[in-house]
Motif scaffolding. Structure first.
Motif: not given
Length: 469
Positions: A329-346
């Motif tokens: 509800t406050k954020g997003f994480a994904q490892k593949y294809p590249k590690e990334g964490i988001a707290f909004g659109h980007s």
């Protein structure tokens, strides 16, 4: 008596008889556990006497890694093939360690359990032996650690759970992906509330193993290829489900309720078998078989209304991926294809991601992570898992993964097979905690009084086989 009433009473009598006599897996869910293994801390073991069974693809790496842990002593090695045992012995002797007791043959592991006083039996055999060996190890008085999955049928998975409870011996499934660095980061961030409440998660095992599965020098007696003929479902779900299940507190405040699995047809394995058989008679037995489809997608719904997607594809020519996606509800994480964490659109910028690593990397990783990278094993996660397990046993601490975790994650294998066979119908997931998920507390991933297990100096050994998993 009219015919309708007579028919009704007859049907009621039949149903009553079935209800009384028909054994059901659901009955397991209502039986009180012998003992709740969640959070269980076994008595301290100063020096953990370890036996390793299976010295093919995964076993030699385990021998190498555990040989660096000063609080563990490898006292027995076992494989069906005696030459593999002999080769594994050199991993120990080249480091100045004494040879382990050697066992081989079809029933060598049974003789080993009978003869040796063991604290931990580490199982690296083909899948079908995991549950029987783990059960026998616990009954022999040892803790069990088994490669994934913990079992292949619901009935044998239940037997693993009940044996662990009855003997008060740990049975930890060796899900190494729970100890990878980004997965550990996101687990800590989840527990710190950085993503809010998790709503959806995704995991996978997408790994092109087509050539390896058809390699005569790969898996012993082509056992993994044979599993892809025998079972049509998600055969290897735990790398994907394990890390996200920990983040979603499955078995610790929530549970998986039901799943549906949909699978493509096979578009590659049968054709590969024909191609190889045209050049080598060895492969003729694999022609005309019905192979597991390329992609399996399994969808899971939890008690709290959250969703999980797990995929499995080991034949398509795709880049490796475990996905590892968390959506809250406050954020997003994904490892593949590249590690990334988001707290909004980007996604956050690289410097912000670095700052998150510095702030939220768990204590365990900060303590042992760099040394784990030096020893190795899938970038260090294998060694971090092994070291952590030994350190917990030596200090009388609960293990990070309970028998219920291994059971529920592994159950996806037979349940997905069942769903695929039923044209993707919904299949219920057993509650292996038998209601204790409501009060079980998530495992403490800090050192929690441990951390006193030392590591021997790194010594290179060319005898260790690299492997997949």
């Amino acid at each position: 008596m009219n015919n309708s009433r007579r028919d009704f009473l007859k049907k009621a009598s039949i149903l009553s008889s079935v209800a009384i006599t028909l054994p059901s897996l659901q009955n397991e869910a209502f039986a009180a556990p012998n003992f709740n293994m969640s959070g269980f801390a076994a008595p301290k073991i100063d020096k953990v006497k370890v036996a390793i069974i299976g010295l093919g693809m995964r076993g030699p790496g385990a021998v190498d890694r555990i040989s660096y842990i000063e609080g563990a002593e490898i006292v027995a090695l076992c494989d069906k093939h005696a030459d593999r045992v002999t080769k594994a012995q050199t991993i120990l002797t080249k480091k100045g360690l004494k040879e382990a007791k050697a066992y081989s043959g079809e029933d060598g592991w049974k003789t080993m359990l009978k003869n040796e006083e063991l604290d931990l039996v580490y199982i690296c055999t083909p899948w079908e032996y995991h549950a029987p060996m783990a059960i026998a190890a616990m009954k022999a008085g040892a803790h069990a650690a088994t490669e994934v999955p913990i079992g292949l049928t619901i009935s044998e998975i239940w037997e693993v759970v009940k044996t662990s409870e009855a003997t008060k011996k740990h049975c930890m499934m060796l899900e190494n992906c729970c100890y990878d660095f980004f997965e550990m980061l996101t687990l800590n961030m989840t527990r710190q509330g950085m993503f809010g409440e998790l709503v959806h998660a995704e995991g996978a095992y997408i790994h092109d193993l087509l050539d390896l599965n058809f390699n005569k020098k790969g898996y012993d007696n082509m056992w993994r290829l044979r599993e892809n003929i025998k079972m049509n479902g998600n055969l290897y779900p735990t790398h994907g489900i394990g890390p996200v299940a920990q983040c979603m507190n499955i078995n610790y405040g929530d549970k998986m309720n039901h799943l549906v699995a949909m699978q493509s047809n096979d578009f590659m394995m049968a054709d590969r078998a024909k191609e190889l058989a045209a050049q080598d008679d060895f492969y003729k037995e694999f022609v005309g078989k019905r192979y597991r489809g390329n992609m399996d997608t399994t969808l899971i719904k939890t008690e709290k209304g959250k969703t999980i997607m797990i995929q499995h594809d080991v034949t398509s020519p795709r880049p490796y991926s475990r996905i590892h996606l968390l959506s809250g509800t406050k954020g997003f994480a994904q490892k593949y294809p590249k590690e990334g964490i988001a707290f909004g659109h980007s996604f956050v910028k690289p410097e912000e991601l670095k700052a998150l690593y510095e702030k939220y990397t768990p204590e365990l990783v900060k303590f042992i992570g760099e040394q784990a990278k030096q020893v190795g094993g899938h970038g260090g996660m294998d060694f971090m898992m092994d070291w952590r397990m030994i350190d917990c046993l030596r200090n009388g601490l609960p293990l990070d993964q309970s028998v219920y975790d291994g059971a529920s994650w592994s159950a996806i294998v037979p349940l997905s097979v069942d769903s695929v066979a039923k044209n993707s119908r919904t299949v219920e997931i057993p509650d292996f905690t038998r209601g204790n998920w409501k009060t079980n507390k998530p495992h403490d991933m800090t050192l929690n009084g441990g951390g006193n297990t030392k590591i021997r100096a790194k010594v290179e050994s060319k005898d260790v086989q690299l492997n997949v998993g």
